[in-house]
Enzyme design. Structure first.
Site, PDB file in Angstrom:
ATOM      1  N   CYS A   1     -31.153 -11.957  46.299  1.00 26.99           N
ATOM      2  CA  CYS A   1     -31.582 -13.135  45.780  1.00 26.99           C
ATOM      3  C   CYS A   1     -32.092 -14.155  46.834  1.00 26.99           C
ATOM      4  CB  CYS A   1     -31.022 -13.742  44.758  1.00 26.99           C
ATOM      5  SG  CYS A   1     -31.844 -15.060  43.952  1.00 26.99           S
TER       6      CYS A   1
ATOM      7  N   PRO B   1     -32.251  -5.892  37.836  1.00 31.09           N
ATOM      8  CA  PRO B   1     -31.911  -7.216  37.607  1.00 31.09           C
ATOM      9  C   PRO B   1     -33.031  -8.098  37.338  1.00 31.09           C
ATOM     10  CG  PRO B   1     -30.970  -6.921  39.559  1.00 31.09           C
ATOM     11  CD  PRO B   1     -31.753  -5.649  39.157  1.00 31.09           C
ATOM     12  N   MET B   2     -33.250  -8.971  36.288  1.00 28.11           N
ATOM     13  CA  MET B   2     -34.133  -9.927  36.198  1.00 28.11           C
ATOM     14  C   MET B   2     -33.685 -10.865  35.445  1.00 28.11           C
ATOM     15  SD  MET B   2     -37.757  -7.854  35.670  1.00 28.11           S
ATOM     16  CE  MET B   2     -37.108  -6.648  34.492  1.00 28.11           C
ATOM     17  N   VAL B   3     -33.725 -12.235  36.095  1.00 24.31           N
ATOM     18  CA  VAL B   3     -33.242 -13.569  35.501  1.00 24.31           C
ATOM     19  C   VAL B   3     -34.105 -13.909  34.237  1.00 24.31           C
ATOM     20  CG1 VAL B   3     -32.970 -16.063  35.557  1.00 24.31           C
ATOM     21  CG2 VAL B   3     -32.425 -14.366  37.494  1.00 24.31           C
TER      22      VAL B   3
ATOM     23  N   ASN C   1     -36.477  -0.255  45.766  1.00 22.49           N
ATOM     24  CA  ASN C   1     -37.267  -1.062  44.875  1.00 22.49           C
ATOM     25  C   ASN C   1     -38.496  -2.036  45.547  1.00 22.49           C
ATOM     26  OD1 ASN C   1     -36.162  -4.308  43.944  1.00 22.49           O
ATOM     27  ND2 ASN C   1     -37.424  -3.026  42.742  1.00 22.49           N
ATOM     28  N   GLY C   2     -39.441  -2.077  44.954  1.00 20.72           N
ATOM     29  CA  GLY C   2     -40.673  -2.794  45.194  1.00 20.72           C
ATOM     30  C   GLY C   2     -42.010  -2.034  45.047  1.00 20.72           C
TER      31      GLY C   2
END
Length: 323
Positions: A110, A11-13, A208-209
């Protein structure tokens, strides 16, 4: 939804819009997350079928503002990510969209101030009882899959203990970002601490990362033992990271994204932000292209900047005939 051996778009804003999710899927993403949407905002939305686009739109009531847009092509892989700090409110918001997506995910990682001040995102990491309440409430009342995404806590033991509590809620998978709240993107992701979580759980863990090349998918899986891998910035800069044959030149990926944004009538601000993220990584916003994007006031301007005027006119001509 199966959570083993999957490549996942994070997910990315302002980036995880419909055209970008479809672009990532074309290049090989198995699961695609939308950008986080706050429950308060989504409760003000109404579901509308967009006949001209063939999409399902969730509009801010009384406006044409699209808060979330999806389509049948992504029905089996799109994940709606929600920001929340209240189980009842989360359930009401989830019930609006649950029949149009493959899964509902709760953002518990977040670190931005607006999330923390609202008791959402990483603020939930210190509230295991609230986490349990939110996840169990959703699972008991929805037929849709429910998951969550967390960050590392201050100690390895704390992270593992929280992950175990989350597993007991019955979620089928857990995504773990290998950074702590205080860490910045430039700080190396702690793959070894993700490995601790993997070892402690029986459900699939999505690591993730620091995934920036296709080979990194295997590297992080080997290092952590994770069932699947999630990528954010690496995909934002070049969505073809998911392709096992190697990356497509970013200029070509960018042009494909522009065409998809035109086709799906994407929000201009979202389109510009996504393009600018690509430019900032590969080039510079102070060069003519970057300045040109900043000056664009309409989708027609974007199409002209990238030499897609003919395509733009073709799409809108067909759209007008449909309506």
């Amino acid at each position: 939804m199966e959570y083993r051996d999957k490549l996942v778009l994070a997910p990315m804003v302002r980036v995880g819009n419909l055209p970008f999710r479809l672009l990532a899927a074309e290049y090989g993403a198995d699961i695609t997350y939308g950008e986080e949407i706050i429950d308060h905002k989504f409760l003000k939305c109404e579901r509308v079928t967009n006949e001209s686009l063939g999409t399902t739109d969730f509009l801010e009531r009384g406006t044409d503002n699209v808060v979330f847009r999806t389509c049948p092509q992504e029905r089996d892989r799109v994940v709606f990510q929600m920001g929340t700090s209240d189980a009842v409110r989360a359930l009401k918001a989830a019930q609006i969209v649950c029949n149009d997506v493959a899964a509902i995910d709760i953002n518990m990682g977040c670190p931005k101030s607006f999330s923390l001040s609202g008791g959402m995102g990483a603020a939930l990491l210190s509230k295991p009882e609230l986490i349990h309440d939110i996840l169990t409430t959703l699972r008991r009342n929805l037929d849709t899959i429910v998951t969550c995404k967390i960050r590392l806590l201050n100690t390895r033991q704390d992270t593992v203990e929280l992950a175990r509590r989350i597993e007991k809620t019955g979620v089928p998978a857990l995504a773990v970002h290998g950074r702590k709240v205080k860490d910045r993107p430039r700080d190396p992701a702690k793959w070894d601490e993700i490995a601790d979580v993997v070892s402690a759980l029986s459900i699939p863990v999505i690591a993730n990362g620091d995934v920036f090349e296709y080979d990194d998918f295997k590297r992080i899986k080997d290092a952590t033992g994770a069932a699947s891998v999630m990528v954010a910035r690496g995909a934002m800069w070049n969505a073809s990271i998911f392709c096992p044959k190697g990356k497509t030149p970013w200029e070509d990926v960018k042009r494909d994204y522009v065409r998809k944004s035109i086709l799906w009538d994407n929000d201009l601000k979202s389109t510009k932000q996504t393009i600018k993220e690509m430019i900032m990584h590969h080039s510079c916003l102070e060069l003519p292209e970057g300045k040109g994007v900043n000056k664009c006031d309409t989708s027609a301007d974007i199409s002209k900047l990238y030499g897609e005027e003919e395509y733009y006119n073709f799409v809108f001509s067909n759209r007008n005939q449909t309506t």
